[in-house]
Design a protein around this motif. Structure first.
Motif, PDB file in Angstrom:
ATOM      1  N   SER A 197       1.006  -1.156  -0.159  1.00  0.00           N
ATOM      2  CA  SER A 197      -0.277   0.435   0.027  1.00  0.00           C
ATOM      3  C   SER A 197       0.231   1.216   0.133  1.00  0.00           C
ATOM      4  N   GLY A 237       4.240   5.778  -5.106  1.00  0.00           N
ATOM      5  CA  GLY A 237       4.289   5.843  -6.255  1.00  0.00           C
ATOM      6  C   GLY A 237       4.460   6.705  -7.320  1.00  0.00           C
ATOM      7  N   SER A 238       2.414   6.567  -6.825  1.00  0.00           N
ATOM      8  CA  SER A 238       1.897   7.912  -7.543  1.00  0.00           C
ATOM      9  C   SER A 238       2.061   9.395  -7.347  1.00  0.00           C
ATOM     10  N   ASP A 239       3.301   9.821  -6.729  1.00  0.00           N
ATOM     11  CA  ASP A 239       3.670  10.864  -6.811  1.00  0.00           C
ATOM     12  C   ASP A 239       4.739  11.036  -7.846  1.00  0.00           C
ATOM     13  N   LYS A 240       4.629  11.808  -9.263  1.00  0.00           N
ATOM     14  CA  LYS A 240       5.723  11.277 -10.011  1.00  0.00           C
ATOM     15  C   LYS A 240       7.151  12.010  -9.585  1.00  0.00           C
ATOM     16  N   GLY A 250       7.704   8.362  -8.649  1.00  0.00           N
ATOM     17  CA  GLY A 250       7.609   7.078  -9.779  1.00  0.00           C
ATOM     18  C   GLY A 250       7.586   5.740  -9.180  1.00  0.00           C
ATOM     19  N   TYR A 251       7.244   4.853  -9.675  1.00  0.00           N
ATOM     20  CA  TYR A 251       6.836   2.807  -9.717  1.00  0.00           C
ATOM     21  C   TYR A 251       8.129   2.097  -9.597  1.00  0.00           C
ATOM     22  N   ARG A 278       3.804   1.907  -1.101  1.00  0.00           N
ATOM     23  CA  ARG A 278       4.515   1.604  -2.340  1.00  0.00           C
ATOM     24  C   ARG A 278       3.458   2.107  -3.522  1.00  0.00           C
ATOM     25  N   LEU A 279       2.146   2.052  -3.779  1.00  0.00           N
ATOM     26  CA  LEU A 279       1.368   2.955  -3.990  1.00  0.00           C
ATOM     27  C   LEU A 279       0.627   3.921  -3.671  1.00  0.00           C
ATOM     28  N   GLY A 280       1.097   4.366  -3.029  1.00  0.00           N
ATOM     29  CA  GLY A 280       1.163   5.506  -2.275  1.00  0.00           C
ATOM     30  C   GLY A 280       2.228   6.795  -2.423  1.00  0.00           C
TER      31      GLY A 280
END
Length: 434
Positions: A237, A243-246, A249-250, A239-241
């Motif tokens: 969770s 990674g969505s920050d440009k 990144g992921y 990581r998704l939180g």
């Protein structure tokens, strides 16, 4: 163009083959006669998707030649890429003996003005040392220019990276050398100008810094995963939180059981050593390396927490031996550490990998390891499954098959690729940071 690539290892073979694919005439030189003879027959010493086909095709087109005769190559070319190995010394420094030996060999042969391009990953200042060695030892009155052209090839997708690079870094001393390399690489970047020009030392440093940054992201996320376990948070969770920050990144923010391979561990230590030699102590890089070594023991800690310290009567199935998918490379792979630690504790291992079994045997060939021909055969009479490398064929599980073959329905997922839903089917699932 006509060019020589010295070193038929991973970097040299992929680079030379891709240059040949674009219609250049490439001489790929190596001192290993068996390797060269095999390459002439289309027998490739490494597993890399699409490489074998390209090697065979370009030999048939007379674009790619393999030889142990450096003079033959240099007599027919004036662009020379050095792509020999730069292994790590015991203290963490970079062993440049192969690079400097090649420079001396070039000096004794070269008979025309040439551009010497360093493709190997080398410490800052190596290019100028190569030029000095050649100029001090050359037997003919020729002009030598140097350039640094670091590679950014990811094992498993190296052909794609070479044929469609996201950037081509060229470190040069003069405009003419820059124009020669720009023309050589032009077919690879015809849709978009991806050239970045800089001085030689900055190009050499860029390669190290790129790998150090990626390794730092991995170690950072692994440390956060360990904090998540302590606090009850879930790293998936998180990581998704983030990674969505440009800005973040992921990519390279997946928690796991540590990074391996020939580049990240060696380059981190090499950059640390270079810094220390210059009187600077790199605190962050030192911790990146330390965190990664500790992370390889996380799976062992989870196993001993479940089964206790005495593992002598247990058998473990292991899926994945290579340091990452799509390669047979096991150098510094987490599997080496994890299986080694299990063997010390008296366990038996049943291991499967799609490509890396023979490579692994050269590192560890123990009578207590059985290598199987399929992933499910590895499960027979095993007390638990340990997933180490996230090959695609491991992602979907036949839970009925696992239930029938495993003695206990226990999975240690070292790459967090499985859903917690399998616990509803009676499996115990141990992951990292979840």
């Amino acid at each position: 163009m006509n060019l020589t690539v010295i070193g038929a290892g991973y970097v040299g073979l992929v680079t030379g083959t891709c240059f040949a694919e674009m219609g250049n005439k490439v001489y790929c030189v190596d001192v290993d006669e068996d390797k060269i003879n095999n390459l002439k027959k289309g027998i490739i010493p490494i597993y890399e998707p699409h490489l074998a086909t390209m090697v065979i095709d370009n030999q048939a087109k007379n674009n790619l030649f393999f030889t142990t005769d450096l003079k033959e190559a240099l007599d027919n070319t004036n662009i020379i890429f050095i792509a020999v190995g730069t292994p790590q010394n015991a203290g963490g420094s970079v062993n440049l003996s192969f690079v400097y030996d090649v420079a001396k060999q070039i000096a004794g042969i070269i008979s025309k003005d040439s551009l010497i391009v360093t493709k190997s990953t080398v410490p800052v200042g190596t290019g100028f040392e190569i030029k000095k060695i050649i100029n001090e030892n050359k037997i003919n009155d020729v002009n030598i220019e140097i350039a640094s052209n670091p590679e950014f090839l990811k094992e498993g997708v190296a052909i794609e990276d070479c044929m469609r690079p996201d950037r081509v870094i060229i470190g040069t001393e003069d405009e003419k050398s820059a124009e020669i390399l720009k023309e050589l690489y032009r077919p690879f970047v015809s849709n978009h100008d991806r050239f970045i020009f800089m001085d030689v030392k900055s190009a050499e440093m860029t390669k190290y810094v790129a790998n150090a940054m990626l390794a730092t992201k991995i170690s950072f996320m692994n440390e956060i995963a360990n904090i998540c376990e302590c606090t009850g948070a879930n790293i998936q969770s998180v990581r998704l939180g983030i990674g969505s920050d440009k800005r973040i990144g992921y990519k390279f923010i997946y928690a796991g059981c540590g990074y391996g391979g020939s580049c990240f561990p060696k380059d981190i230590k090499g950059l640390i050593n270079t810094s220390v030699e210059k009187g600077y102590i790199p605190k962050i890089l030192s911790m990146v390396d330390e965190v990664n070594e500790v992370q390889k023991m996380v799976i062992i800690d989870k196993i001993t927490s479940k089964f206790g310290n005495d593992l002598s009567n247990l058998t473990f199935a292991v899926w994945g031996l290579s340091f990452k998918p799509q390669t047979d490379d096991v150098r510094n792979a987490p599997s080496i550490t994890i299986i080694g630690e299990l063997l010390k504790r008296g366990t038996k291992i049943r291991a499967y990998d799609p490509k890396a079994i023979e490579s692994f045997k050269r590192e560890i060939d123990d009578e207590n390891i059985t290598f199987t021909k399929s992933k499910y055969d590895a499960l027979d009479d095993a007390d638990a499954l340990i997933l180490i490398t996230e090959w695609k064929e491991f992602r979907s599980l036949d839970l009925d098959e696992l239930s029938k073959r495993l003695n206990q329905k226990i999975i240690f997922d070292g790459r967090n690729i499985y859903s917690k839903r399998i616990e509803e089917e009676g499996f115990e699932l141990f992951q990292i940071g979840c």
